[in-house]
Motif scaffolding. Structure first.
Motif, PDB file in Angstrom:
ATOM      1  N   VAL A 261      39.915  50.508  32.696  1.00 36.12           N
ATOM      2  CA  VAL A 261      38.996  50.738  33.819  1.00 36.12           C
ATOM      3  C   VAL A 261      37.563  50.808  33.310  1.00 36.12           C
ATOM      4  N   SER A 262      37.347  51.588  32.244  1.00 36.92           N
ATOM      5  CA  SER A 262      35.977  51.767  31.730  1.00 36.92           C
ATOM      6  C   SER A 262      35.414  50.460  31.171  1.00 36.92           C
ATOM      7  N   ARG A 263      36.290  49.576  30.717  1.00 33.47           N
ATOM      8  CA  ARG A 263      35.841  48.283  30.179  1.00 33.47           C
ATOM      9  C   ARG A 263      35.791  47.197  31.249  1.00 33.47           C
ATOM     10  N   GLY A 264      36.299  47.506  32.436  1.00 34.42           N
ATOM     11  CA  GLY A 264      36.363  46.499  33.495  1.00 34.42           C
ATOM     12  C   GLY A 264      37.364  45.402  33.179  1.00 34.42           C
ATOM     13  N   ASP A 265      38.410  45.766  32.419  1.00 35.82           N
ATOM     14  CA  ASP A 265      39.393  44.791  31.941  1.00 35.82           C
ATOM     15  C   ASP A 265      40.679  44.906  32.756  1.00 35.82           C
ATOM     16  N   SER A 266      40.897  43.959  33.662  1.00 32.33           N
ATOM     17  CA  SER A 266      42.066  44.031  34.546  1.00 32.33           C
ATOM     18  C   SER A 266      43.369  43.652  33.844  1.00 32.33           C
ATOM     19  N   GLY A 267      43.278  43.162  32.604  1.00 23.38           N
ATOM     20  CA  GLY A 267      44.477  42.745  31.878  1.00 23.38           C
ATOM     21  C   GLY A 267      45.421  43.877  31.536  1.00 23.38           C
ATOM     22  N   PHE A 268      44.878  45.106  31.479  1.00 19.38           N
ATOM     23  CA  PHE A 268      45.702  46.253  31.088  1.00 19.38           C
ATOM     24  C   PHE A 268      45.733  47.326  32.169  1.00 19.38           C
ATOM     25  N   LEU A 269      45.428  46.936  33.396  1.00 19.93           N
ATOM     26  CA  LEU A 269      45.493  47.836  34.549  1.00 19.93           C
ATOM     27  C   LEU A 269      46.761  47.584  35.341  1.00 19.93           C
ATOM     28  N   SER A 270      47.262  48.628  36.002  1.00 21.76           N
ATOM     29  CA  SER A 270      48.364  48.427  36.945  1.00 21.76           C
ATOM     30  C   SER A 270      47.738  47.987  38.271  1.00 21.76           C
ATOM     31  N   LEU A 271      47.780  46.691  38.521  1.00 19.08           N
ATOM     32  CA  LEU A 271      47.124  46.093  39.697  1.00 19.08           C
ATOM     33  C   LEU A 271      48.118  46.026  40.850  1.00 19.08           C
ATOM     34  N   TRP A 272      48.541  47.204  41.330  1.00 15.63           N
ATOM     35  CA  TRP A 272      49.550  47.240  42.389  1.00 15.63           C
ATOM     36  C   TRP A 272      49.044  46.508  43.637  1.00 15.63           C
ATOM     37  N   ALA A 273      49.875  45.632  44.160  1.00 18.29           N
ATOM     38  CA  ALA A 273      49.512  44.857  45.344  1.00 18.29           C
ATOM     39  C   ALA A 273      50.773  44.276  45.965  1.00 18.29           C
ATOM     40  N   GLY A 274      50.743  44.110  47.296  1.00 19.56           N
ATOM     41  CA  GLY A 274      51.859  43.513  48.000  1.00 19.56           C
ATOM     42  C   GLY A 274      51.786  41.996  47.966  1.00 19.56           C
ATOM     43  N   SER A 275      52.843  41.351  48.456  1.00 16.16           N
ATOM     44  CA  SER A 275      52.936  39.894  48.373  1.00 16.16           C
ATOM     45  C   SER A 275      51.939  39.173  49.276  1.00 16.16           C
ATOM     46  N   GLY A 276      51.290  39.905  50.186  1.00 14.30           N
ATOM     47  CA  GLY A 276      50.261  39.292  51.034  1.00 14.30           C
ATOM     48  C   GLY A 276      48.874  39.372  50.435  1.00 14.30           C
ATOM     49  N   VAL A 277      48.780  39.643  49.152  1.00 11.40           N
ATOM     50  CA  VAL A 277      47.517  39.927  48.461  1.00 11.40           C
ATOM     51  C   VAL A 277      46.440  38.865  48.697  1.00 11.40           C
ATOM     52  N   ALA A 278      46.824  37.605  48.819  1.00 10.73           N
ATOM     53  CA  ALA A 278      45.824  36.531  48.962  1.00 10.73           C
ATOM     54  C   ALA A 278      45.050  36.640  50.274  1.00 10.73           C
ATOM     55  N   ARG A 279      45.532  37.485  51.198  1.00  8.12           N
ATOM     56  CA  ARG A 279      44.844  37.643  52.483  1.00  8.12           C
ATOM     57  C   ARG A 279      44.001  38.922  52.542  1.00  8.12           C
ATOM     58  N   ALA A 280      43.747  39.542  51.401  1.00  8.04           N
ATOM     59  CA  ALA A 280      42.929  40.758  51.363  1.00  8.04           C
ATOM     60  C   ALA A 280      41.497  40.458  51.799  1.00  8.04           C
ATOM     61  N   ARG A 281      40.881  41.428  52.492  1.00  6.98           N
ATOM     62  CA  ARG A 281      39.501  41.278  52.989  1.00  6.98           C
ATOM     63  C   ARG A 281      38.698  42.501  52.571  1.00  6.98           C
ATOM     64  N   ALA A 282      37.455  42.288  52.190  1.00  9.28           N
ATOM     65  CA  ALA A 282      36.600  43.409  51.783  1.00  9.28           C
ATOM     66  C   ALA A 282      35.777  43.886  52.971  1.00  9.28           C
ATOM     67  N   LEU A 283      36.422  44.645  53.857  1.00  9.68           N
ATOM     68  CA  LEU A 283      35.742  45.171  55.046  1.00  9.68           C
ATOM     69  C   LEU A 283      35.703  46.688  54.987  1.00  9.68           C
ATOM     70  N   PRO A 284      34.660  47.326  55.556  1.00  5.37           N
ATOM     71  CA  PRO A 284      34.714  48.777  55.707  1.00  5.37           C
ATOM     72  C   PRO A 284      35.973  49.165  56.489  1.00  5.37           C
ATOM     73  N   ALA A 285      36.532  50.328  56.175  1.00  3.98           N
ATOM     74  CA  ALA A 285      37.828  50.717  56.740  1.00  3.98           C
ATOM     75  C   ALA A 285      37.829  50.707  58.273  1.00  3.98           C
ATOM     76  N   ALA A 286      36.774  51.232  58.895  1.00  2.00           N
ATOM     77  CA  ALA A 286      36.732  51.269  60.364  1.00  2.00           C
ATOM     78  C   ALA A 286      36.714  49.854  60.945  1.00  2.00           C
ATOM     79  N   ASP A 287      35.966  48.964  60.290  1.00  2.00           N
ATOM     80  CA  ASP A 287      35.911  47.571  60.752  1.00  2.00           C
ATOM     81  C   ASP A 287      37.266  46.890  60.590  1.00  2.00           C
ATOM     82  N   LEU A 288      37.969  47.215  59.507  1.00  2.00           N
ATOM     83  CA  LEU A 288      39.283  46.623  59.284  1.00  2.00           C
ATOM     84  C   LEU A 288      40.274  47.090  60.349  1.00  2.00           C
ATOM     85  N   VAL A 289      40.258  48.381  60.671  1.00  2.00           N
ATOM     86  CA  VAL A 289      41.139  48.880  61.738  1.00  2.00           C
ATOM     87  C   VAL A 289      40.845  48.146  63.044  1.00  2.00           C
ATOM     88  N   LYS A 290      39.571  48.029  63.373  1.00  2.00           N
ATOM     89  CA  LYS A 290      39.171  47.342  64.605  1.00  2.00           C
ATOM     90  C   LYS A 290      39.658  45.895  64.598  1.00  2.00           C
TER      91      LYS A 290
END
Length: 349
Positions: A310-339
């Motif tokens: 995490v401190s190195r910004g290295d995703s190779g050794f992080l547990s990148l938990w994600a569901g199978s729909g990961v390719a449809r992720a959106r970077a929206l504020p939480a309230a906007d995403l609910v809406k």
């Protein structure tokens, strides 16, 4: 969009932000989802009792709406193991990350009882759990405080056990779900049931409401879940990339960069099967599964590596938990995403 479960939970929409332990489900994320008419959830499994107390206090300062607190009810494994091969693998990685040599941790006591006491004292309106079923006395304490109880099932058999134990609703965790599998009765392999199939089967087998979980990313998915018998849907990966999420920037970048589903089920990081994006560490442990220590020892042992990543910004050794729909992720504020989720689902029943 109301139904008996939403009325019981006191929420407007069938949108639940899944509890994400280890940092992503901050009080700010929980409150933002609840304030928007969904149900925010605090993943408190890795928090000490005093941290749980403070997190719930913070949530209550940010929202007057209902919210959920989640713990791991079991999951400790006592299978025999030889730590030397795993320590050898991690020694090489620690050296590359400029960390001290890894040391085998002592098995800590199960934190559930002390954590639950903190939850009970803070009196949240809703409590959920995974990895097992709390003992009858714990369930009785929750019921005495009129806390709504949601248990996690990965099979119809588990759903029946949860209903017998007195839960108010069952979260059906399908095979597509990100992070740890909640399986507690039977093998993990037999519990890899697709989400909508599992929801339908559990809905037909029990008399309590069902929440769908696993690979659900948008309003179309929520509508389908409702059509096959769910009363609400829980989304984890979809909320992981919100600005209010406490996931590291490297983690968020990896999720948003996933152009397709590269998730796999792995025991590499924690010792317990979990779905995440394939990366350097998962690939390194492929074919070496026999070296992996049982949960939670493996989880504790890999923590220094993950923290350094995490401190190195290295995703190779992080547990990148994600569901199978990961390719449809959106970077929206939480309230906007609910809406957005509500708008996408409202006319699709």
């Amino acid at each position: 969009m109301q139904n008996p479960l939403l009325s019981r939970l006191g929420i407007e929409y069938p949108v639940i932000q899944a509890p994400m332990g280890g940092g992503p489900s901050t009080p700010e994320l929980v409150a933002a989802v609840s304030n928007a008419g969904g149900l925010g959830s605090l993943g408190a499994a890795y928090l000490a009792p005093d941290q749980i107390t403070e997190a719930i206090r913070r949530i209550k300062s940010l929202t007057h709406k209902p919210f959920n607190v989640n713990l791991f009810a079991g999951g400790y494994e006592t299978t025999p193991y030889d730590p030397k091969p795993m320590l050898a693998v991690l020694s090489e990685i620690h050296k590359a990350l400029a960390l001290p040599a890894p040391v085998l941790p002592a098995l800590p006591p199960d934190p559930f009882s002390a954590q639950l006491e903190a939850v009970l004292a803070a009196d949240p309106p809703i409590f959920s759990f995974t990895f097992g079923i709390p003992k009858p006395d714990a369930m009785a304490k929750l019921k005495a405080r009129h806390i709504t109880i949601i248990g996690t099932a990965t099979t119809v058999e588990e759903a029946r056990l949860l209903m017998e134990a007195g839960v108010d609703a069952i979260l059906a965790q399908g095979a597509e779900a990100g992070a740890h599998r909640g399986t507690f009765a039977g093998t993990f392999e037999a519990a890899m049931v697709p989400t909508f199939q599992l929801v339908s089967s559990i809905h037909n087998a029990v008399s309590v409401p069902v929440v769908a979980s696993g690979g659900i990313m948008d309003g179309r998915d929520i509508s389908k879940a409702l059509r096959v018998g769910a009363s609400a849907a829980a989304l984890g990966t979809a909320f992981l990339t919100c600005p209010e999420s406490g996931a590291s920037e490297a983690y968020k970048r990896a999720v948003l960069a996933a152009g397709k589903d590269t998730t796999v089920i792995t025991r590499a990081f924690s010792g317990r099967p979990a779905r995440g994006l394939r990366n350097v560490f998962i690939t390194r442990m492929t074919g070496k599964e026999s070296m992996i220590l049982p949960y939670p020892l493996q989880n504790i042992l890999t923590r220094a590596m993950r923290t350094a990543a995490v401190s190195r910004g290295d995703s190779g050794f992080l547990s990148l938990w994600a569901g199978s729909g990961v390719a449809r992720a959106r970077a929206l504020p939480a309230a906007d995403l609910v809406k957005r989720l509500v708008e996408e689902s409202r006319y699709r029943h």
